[in-house]
Scaffold this motif. Sequence first.
Motif, PDB file in Angstrom:
ATOM      1  N   ASN A   7     -34.311  63.304  69.605  1.00 31.24           N
ATOM      2  CA  ASN A   7     -33.745  62.144  68.917  1.00 31.24           C
ATOM      3  C   ASN A   7     -32.729  61.433  69.803  1.00 31.24           C
ATOM      4  OD1 ASN A   7     -35.099  62.761  66.356  1.00 31.24           O
ATOM      5  ND2 ASN A   7     -33.754  64.542  66.365  1.00 31.24           N
ATOM      6  N   HIS A   9     -29.711  58.754  70.301  1.00 34.33           N
ATOM      7  CA  HIS A   9     -28.597  58.089  69.624  1.00 34.33           C
ATOM      8  C   HIS A   9     -28.004  57.091  70.612  1.00 34.33           C
ATOM      9  CE1 HIS A   9     -28.796  61.151  66.492  1.00 34.33           C
ATOM     10  NE2 HIS A   9     -28.874  62.043  67.458  1.00 34.33           N
ATOM     11  N   SER A  10     -28.129  55.805  70.291  1.00 31.83           N
ATOM     12  CA  SER A  10     -27.603  54.751  71.171  1.00 31.83           C
ATOM     13  C   SER A  10     -27.582  53.460  70.377  1.00 31.83           C
ATOM     14  CB  SER A  10     -28.498  54.607  72.410  1.00 31.83           C
ATOM     15  OG  SER A  10     -29.769  54.106  72.043  1.00 31.83           O
ATOM     16  N   ALA A  11     -27.427  52.342  71.097  1.00 31.36           N
ATOM     17  CA  ALA A  11     -27.478  51.039  70.439  1.00 31.36           C
ATOM     18  C   ALA A  11     -28.835  50.835  69.773  1.00 31.36           C
ATOM     19  CB  ALA A  11     -27.212  49.933  71.453  1.00 31.36           C
ATOM     20  N   GLU A  12     -29.866  51.460  70.323  1.00 29.85           N
ATOM     21  CA  GLU A  12     -31.208  51.418  69.745  1.00 29.85           C
ATOM     22  C   GLU A  12     -31.656  52.852  69.446  1.00 29.85           C
ATOM     23  OE1 GLU A  12     -33.852  49.241  72.306  1.00 29.85           O
ATOM     24  OE2 GLU A  12     -32.343  47.706  72.652  1.00 29.85           O
ATOM     25  N   PRO A  13     -31.184  53.426  68.321  1.00 29.81           N
ATOM     26  CA  PRO A  13     -31.523  54.823  68.024  1.00 29.81           C
ATOM     27  C   PRO A  13     -33.019  55.003  67.764  1.00 29.81           C
ATOM     28  CG  PRO A  13     -30.325  53.838  66.198  1.00 29.81           C
ATOM     29  CD  PRO A  13     -30.368  52.822  67.292  1.00 29.81           C
ATOM     30  N   SER A  14     -33.480  56.211  68.025  1.00 33.72           N
ATOM     31  CA  SER A  14     -34.884  56.540  67.836  1.00 33.72           C
ATOM     32  C   SER A  14     -34.987  57.976  67.327  1.00 33.72           C
ATOM     33  CB  SER A  14     -35.626  56.393  69.165  1.00 33.72           C
ATOM     34  OG  SER A  14     -36.925  56.893  69.071  1.00 33.72           O
ATOM     35  N   ARG A  46     -28.741  47.505  82.243  1.00 36.38           N
ATOM     36  CA  ARG A  46     -28.422  47.129  80.860  1.00 36.38           C
ATOM     37  C   ARG A  46     -27.382  48.041  80.225  1.00 36.38           C
ATOM     38  NH1 ARG A  46     -34.531  47.095  79.307  1.00 36.38           N
ATOM     39  NH2 ARG A  46     -34.029  49.124  80.107  1.00 36.38           N
ATOM     40  N   GLN A  51     -20.494  51.708  76.428  1.00 36.92           N
ATOM     41  CA  GLN A  51     -21.673  52.158  75.702  1.00 36.92           C
ATOM     42  C   GLN A  51     -21.856  53.661  75.867  1.00 36.92           C
ATOM     43  OE1 GLN A  51     -24.761  49.603  77.389  1.00 36.92           O
ATOM     44  NE2 GLN A  51     -24.943  48.623  75.387  1.00 36.92           N
ATOM     45  N   TRP A  53     -24.988  56.832  75.302  1.00 37.17           N
ATOM     46  CA  TRP A  53     -26.382  57.186  75.084  1.00 37.17           C
ATOM     47  C   TRP A  53     -26.418  58.697  74.959  1.00 37.17           C
ATOM     48  CZ3 TRP A  53     -29.913  60.433  77.235  1.00 37.17           C
ATOM     49  CH2 TRP A  53     -31.250  60.242  76.884  1.00 37.17           C
TER      50      TRP A  53
END
Length: 76
Positions: A7, A9-14, A46, A51, A53
């Motif tokens: 999994n 976890h970031s600005a665009e989690p998945s 980017r 930020q 990650w």
Amino acid sequence: MPRYFFNVHSAEPSTDDTGEDLPDDEAAWHDATLFAAEVLKDIDGRFRPGQEWSLEVTDENGKPIFFINIGSRKME
């Protein structure tokens, strides 16, 4: 064979809903480091200061096994 979930976890989690069958925790750690390296290689400028990650590896019961965290900050 145990199933592991990876999994992000970031600005665009998945969230990994599928998982991967692997022989043991060591194999899961190996795959986690390869995955993290690929993601960071493809960031291409980017990833910005401030930020974060992270990659969380869990077992089939949702129990966290490993956590890789990468953060950045600008030094004043």
